[in-house]
Scaffold this motif. Structure first.
Motif, PDB file in Angstrom:
ATOM      1  N   SER A  78       0.822  -1.222   0.000  1.00 39.54           N
ATOM      2  CA  SER A  78       0.000   0.000   0.000  1.00 39.54           C
ATOM      3  C   SER A  78       0.853   1.268   0.000  1.00 39.54           C
ATOM      4  CB  SER A  78      -0.915   0.011   1.230  1.00 39.54           C
ATOM      5  OG  SER A  78      -0.161   0.232   2.416  1.00 39.54           O
ATOM      6  N   LEU A  79       2.148   1.123   0.259  1.00 42.02           N
ATOM      7  CA  LEU A  79       3.056   2.270   0.279  1.00 42.02           C
ATOM      8  C   LEU A  79       3.462   2.647  -1.136  1.00 42.02           C
ATOM      9  CD1 LEU A  79       5.377   1.126   3.227  1.00 42.02           C
ATOM     10  CD2 LEU A  79       3.530   2.816   3.338  1.00 42.02           C
ATOM     11  N   ALA A  80       3.767   3.905  -1.331  1.00 44.14           N
ATOM     12  CA  ALA A  80       4.104   4.408  -2.667  1.00 44.14           C
ATOM     13  C   ALA A  80       5.316   3.691  -3.262  1.00 44.14           C
ATOM     14  CB  ALA A  80       4.360   5.910  -2.601  1.00 44.14           C
ATOM     15  N   HIS A  81       6.293   3.412  -2.428  1.00 39.80           N
ATOM     16  CA  HIS A  81       7.521   2.773  -2.917  1.00 39.80           C
ATOM     17  C   HIS A  81       7.607   1.308  -2.512  1.00 39.80           C
ATOM     18  CE1 HIS A  81       9.015   6.632  -4.304  1.00 39.80           C
ATOM     19  NE2 HIS A  81       8.702   7.151  -3.122  1.00 39.80           N
ATOM     20  N   GLY A  82       6.548   0.778  -1.959  1.00 35.84           N
ATOM     21  CA  GLY A  82       6.509  -0.646  -1.624  1.00 35.84           C
ATOM     22  C   GLY A  82       7.658  -1.080  -0.742  1.00 35.84           C
ATOM     23  N   TYR A  83       8.339  -2.147  -1.153  1.00 33.73           N
ATOM     24  CA  TYR A  83       9.438  -2.696  -0.356  1.00 33.73           C
ATOM     25  C   TYR A  83      10.656  -1.774  -0.310  1.00 33.73           C
ATOM     26  CZ  TYR A  83       7.123  -7.175   0.315  1.00 33.73           C
ATOM     27  OH  TYR A  83       6.260  -8.155   0.731  1.00 33.73           O
ATOM     28  N   ASP A  84      10.706  -0.792  -1.184  1.00 31.43           N
ATOM     29  CA  ASP A  84      11.821   0.160  -1.200  1.00 31.43           C
ATOM     30  C   ASP A  84      11.496   1.429  -0.407  1.00 31.43           C
ATOM     31  OD1 ASP A  84      13.595  -1.386  -2.799  1.00 31.43           O
ATOM     32  OD2 ASP A  84      12.348  -0.904  -4.540  1.00 31.43           O
ATOM     33  N   SER A  85      10.427   1.391   0.380  1.00 33.72           N
ATOM     34  CA  SER A  85      10.082   2.542   1.231  1.00 33.72           C
ATOM     35  C   SER A  85      11.061   2.655   2.391  1.00 33.72           C
ATOM     36  CB  SER A  85       8.657   2.375   1.788  1.00 33.72           C
ATOM     37  OG  SER A  85       7.717   2.285   0.742  1.00 33.72           O
ATOM     38  N   LEU A  86      11.455   3.890   2.675  1.00 33.02           N
ATOM     39  CA  LEU A  86      12.361   4.142   3.798  1.00 33.02           C
ATOM     40  C   LEU A  86      11.585   4.077   5.111  1.00 33.02           C
ATOM     41  CD1 LEU A  86      14.419   7.092   2.294  1.00 33.02           C
ATOM     42  CD2 LEU A  86      15.213   4.756   2.632  1.00 33.02           C
ATOM     43  N   VAL A  87      12.226   3.522   6.150  1.00 34.12           N
ATOM     44  CA  VAL A  87      11.551   3.370   7.449  1.00 34.12           C
ATOM     45  C   VAL A  87      11.972   4.437   8.452  1.00 34.12           C
ATOM     46  CG1 VAL A  87      11.230   0.889   7.154  1.00 34.12           C
ATOM     47  CG2 VAL A  87      13.308   1.735   8.265  1.00 34.12           C
ATOM     48  N   GLY A  88      13.030   5.208   8.135  1.00 35.02           N
ATOM     49  CA  GLY A  88      13.487   6.244   9.056  1.00 35.02           C
ATOM     50  C   GLY A  88      14.380   5.674  10.154  1.00 35.02           C
ATOM     51  N   THR A  89      15.013   6.574  10.894  1.00 32.83           N
ATOM     52  CA  THR A  89      15.883   6.164  11.996  1.00 32.83           C
ATOM     53  C   THR A  89      15.102   5.379  13.036  1.00 32.83           C
ATOM     54  OG1 THR A  89      17.219   8.150  11.655  1.00 32.83           O
ATOM     55  CG2 THR A  89      17.509   6.994  13.748  1.00 32.83           C
ATOM     56  N   LYS A  90      15.602   4.200  13.354  1.00 33.40           N
ATOM     57  CA  LYS A  90      14.972   3.289  14.330  1.00 33.40           C
ATOM     58  C   LYS A  90      13.540   2.919  13.933  1.00 33.40           C
ATOM     59  CE  LYS A  90      17.825   4.792  18.222  1.00 33.40           C
ATOM     60  NZ  LYS A  90      17.859   5.302  19.607  1.00 33.40           N
ATOM     61  N   GLY A  91      13.238   2.985  12.629  1.00 33.40           N
ATOM     62  CA  GLY A  91      11.905   2.599  12.156  1.00 33.40           C
ATOM     63  C   GLY A  91      10.812   3.549  12.571  1.00 33.40           C
ATOM     64  N   ILE A  92      11.145   4.835  12.670  1.00 33.57           N
ATOM     65  CA  ILE A  92      10.200   5.823  13.189  1.00 33.57           C
ATOM     66  C   ILE A  92       8.966   5.971  12.297  1.00 33.57           C
ATOM     67  CG2 ILE A  92      11.187   7.848  12.038  1.00 33.57           C
ATOM     68  CD1 ILE A  92      10.817   9.323  14.757  1.00 33.57           C
ATOM     69  N   MET A  93       9.072   5.577  11.008  1.00 34.33           N
ATOM     70  CA  MET A  93       7.941   5.701  10.096  1.00 34.33           C
ATOM     71  C   MET A  93       6.928   4.561  10.252  1.00 34.33           C
ATOM     72  SD  MET A  93       8.926   8.460   8.596  1.00 34.33           S
ATOM     73  CE  MET A  93       7.772   8.617   7.236  1.00 34.33           C
ATOM     74  N   LEU A  94       7.267   3.571  11.081  1.00 35.23           N
ATOM     75  CA  LEU A  94       6.396   2.412  11.281  1.00 35.23           C
ATOM     76  C   LEU A  94       5.765   2.448  12.664  1.00 35.23           C
ATOM     77  CD1 LEU A  94       8.789  -0.366   9.888  1.00 35.23           C
ATOM     78  CD2 LEU A  94       7.032   0.900   8.626  1.00 35.23           C
ATOM     79  N   SER A  95       4.609   1.813  12.789  1.00 33.73           N
ATOM     80  CA  SER A  95       3.976   1.682  14.113  1.00 33.73           C
ATOM     81  C   SER A  95       4.657   0.553  14.886  1.00 33.73           C
ATOM     82  CB  SER A  95       2.489   1.363  13.951  1.00 33.73           C
ATOM     83  OG  SER A  95       2.323   0.044  13.425  1.00 33.73           O
ATOM     84  N   GLY A  96       4.346   0.431  16.179  1.00 31.71           N
ATOM     85  CA  GLY A  96       4.933  -0.621  17.006  1.00 31.71           C
ATOM     86  C   GLY A  96       4.622  -2.007  16.470  1.00 31.71           C
ATOM     87  N   GLY A  97       3.379  -2.228  16.060  1.00 33.45           N
ATOM     88  CA  GLY A  97       2.984  -3.522  15.514  1.00 33.45           C
ATOM     89  C   GLY A  97       3.682  -3.831  14.202  1.00 33.45           C
TER      90      GLY A  97
END
Length: 583
Positions: free
Chosen positions: A466-485
């Motif tokens: 569902s992300l614009a860049h799919g598997y190549d999407s950046l997650v940010g430092t320490k995965g800050i762009m992702l939720s805990g789950g």
């Protein structure tokens, strides 16, 4: 100084030159050539003034032209030599720094969890960056500076001695006093420099810790408190630097005055010797030229002493790190587990941490059959995480043995053991990069198709697509762009790729809301299939499904059994359930 520069440390220091012997010798050759030109220039100048111009006659013009051309050639060779040795010296230093940085980084990775708990990232980075840079400067400038200073001083002394012995001895009489002053100043500046390095590490460590937790700092409104504490550490570091600059100024400015003192002595005593008839005016001019020339090696020596103080303090800190032995060492003749089954056995295991003599675990024994799911239960801080840390060999048992498939884990290669054991922790670390790179962390040679399959098994594929860049999407430092789950499911996808036979779930869902926990739990159930699984959880729903529950109390396994059997026993486990420690 003597206690810090031991024979093994000196040997270690010299070992970094060995792979770069050719560059090193080339560097020293051109440094020596430059020093030789420096010594010859006043001699040719003295010849021009004392012989050619003073005794002008037939053929004097040709001699003057030849001497001028020789001076120009010497100046050109000196400049070319300076360029060459400056390049080769810096190139050698950069390569040595590369070697040391890689060695230190690998060494950091080999050190125990206890070491990393005691030393913050800021402290380690200070050695890896600032200290190595200081050492590099000493490594490549030190030998050439010492050689050039020694050659220029010895050469000037020999030439001046040949010109006039009494005047030479008089003007060089202050040199031994200068040497004693250097040794005395060195001790004071070394102590100050070491303290400055410690204060810089402390300040960097605090800054790194604060900035890593900046969300918490802001959420609690503690910005002023942290800024004040950082300012205190910064002021302490600045005060230390100012003290060093004071010592440096007192010593270096005194040393810089030596060429002027030398010139004054030459003028005063040279005039007396001219009056007495034992010295000619032309020879006095040559002496003055050499006195001026000696300001160059004095400046070179000052540069070396400055580099030496900084480089020495940095080298001591570097060696203090390198000399630390890993608490968990690779066995001399490591064994392998070609087809692990996942059987785990603790035999009379006791353990305490390095900074404490009090045991966390005492005479712990239990067995887990391959493919079983077991849970460790007990109140907080009782040692549940310690048990699984011993299985993964993050620490070694102080006594007793931990075995996997009948093999003492201390006989297994660390790579084999870590490949056999997989861990999902409460705090998942996600590296700055893409989702694809983070999943591939589970197995570096995984194909894109395998990464997608792992993401599907972890219940993450739909979100990723569902992300614009799919598997190549950046997650940010320490995965800050992702939720805990999402971070937890990403870590589970890694483990699907890694495919460990033993799975440890250390409070894996305790920080999630119920909706996220349900999604992650489904991923975990798929991951648990055909693996030995050890659960550490506070949720009763997680623990009760285990084939067997080990209950820790008073540093031991107080009781073991199924959920129903332990409730019927009405012991420690039943009490934990009644008190709400398991909900």
């Amino acid at each position: 100084m003597a206690s810090q520069f031991t024979k093994p440390r000196l040997k270690k220091f010299l070992s970094y030159y060995r792979p770069h012997r050719r560059i090193f010798l080339t560097d020293l050759f051109f440094a020596l050539l430059s020093a030789g030109c420096t010594l010859l220039i006043p001699l040719v100048s003295g010849y021009m003034t004392g012989t050619v111009l003073a005794q002008w006659g037939a053929g004097a013009a040709q001699k003057l032209l030849a001497a001028a051309l020789l001076l120009a050639a010497l100046a050109a060779v000196k400049v070319a030599s300076n360029v060459i040795y400056a390049y080769f010296g810096h190139a050698m230093g950069a390569k040595m720094e590369q070697t040391m940085r890689e060695e230190l980084f690998r060494h950091y990775e080999s050190l125990s969890f206890g070491f990393h708990a005691r030393n913050g990232t800021g402290r380690l980075m200070t050695v890896l960056s600032n200290d190595l840079s200081n050492m590099t400067e000493l490594f490549h400038h030190g030998p050439e500076d010492l050689l050039m200073t020694a050659v220029k001083f010895a050469g000037a002394f020999a030439i001046m001695l040949r010109l006039h012995v009494p005047l030479t001895l008089l003007v060089f009489a202050a040199l031994p006093l200068l040497g004693l002053a250097t040794l005395h100043a060195d001790r004071r500046m070394e102590a100050c420099q070491l303290e400055n390095r410690r204060q810089l590490s402390d300040m960097n460590e605090y800054a790194e810790d604060t900035l890593s937790g900046i969300r918490t700092v802001i959420a609690f409104g503690k910005e002023d408190a942290h800024a004040a504490r950082f300012a205190q550490k910064n002021r302490r570091y600045t005060a230390g630097k100012c003290l060093y600059y004071k010592l440096e100024a007192e010593f270096y400015e005194t040393l810089r005055a030596y060429p002027q003192l030398l010139t004054t002595l030459v003028v005063i005593f040279g005039s007396l010797f001219i009056t007495g008839g034992s010295l000619s005016a032309a020879t006095l001019v040559t002496f003055l030229l050499y006195a001026g020339t000696l300001s160059e090696p004095i400046n070179t020596l000052l540069n070396f002493l400055n580099l030496f103080e900084q480089g020495k303090a940095s080298f001591i800190r570097f060696m203090e790190m390198i000399e630390l032995r890993p608490a968990v060492a690779e066995p001399e003749h490591p064994a392998a587990l070609p087809h692990p089954k996942g059987d785990i056995r603790f035999e009379h295991v006791s353990f305490h941490y390095e900074d404490s003599d009090e045991n966390v675990l005492e005479d712990v024994s239990f067995c887990i059959g391959g493919g079983q799911t077991v849970a460790d239960a007990g109140s907080s801080g009782i040692g549940k995480t310690t048990v699984v840390s011993l299985i993964a060999r993050f620490y070694d048992a102080c006594s007793g043995r931990v075995l996997i498939d009948g093999a003492d884990i201390r006989t297994l290669s660390l790579r084999t053991l870590r490949q056999t054991v997989g861990i999902v922790q409460q705090e998942v670390y996600i590296f700055n990069g893409t989702i694809r790179e983070n999943i591939r962390y589970g197995r570096e040679d995984a194909t894109d198709a395998e990464i997608v399959e792992a993401a599907k098994l972890a219940g993450l594929h739909g979100f990723i697509t569902s992300l614009a860049h799919g598997y190549d999407s950046l997650v940010g430092t320490k995965g800050i762009m992702l939720s805990g789950g999402q971070r937890q499911r990403l870590s589970i996808a890694r483990l699907f790729l890694k495919d460990p036979k033993i799975l440890i779930l250390d409070e894996a869902t305790s920080a999630l809301d119920y909706e996220s926990e349900a999604v992650v739990q489904r991923s975990i159930e798929r991951l648990k299939k055909d693996r030995t699984t050890i659960l550490i959880a506070h949720r009763l729903s997680t623990v009760r499904s285990a084939d067997q529950i080990f209950v820790l109390a008073d540093r031991r396994i107080a009781e073991a059994g199924t959920h129903e059997a332990l409730l019927r026993r009405d012991g420690v486990y039943a009490r934990l359930c009644r008190l709400g420690h398991l909900q």
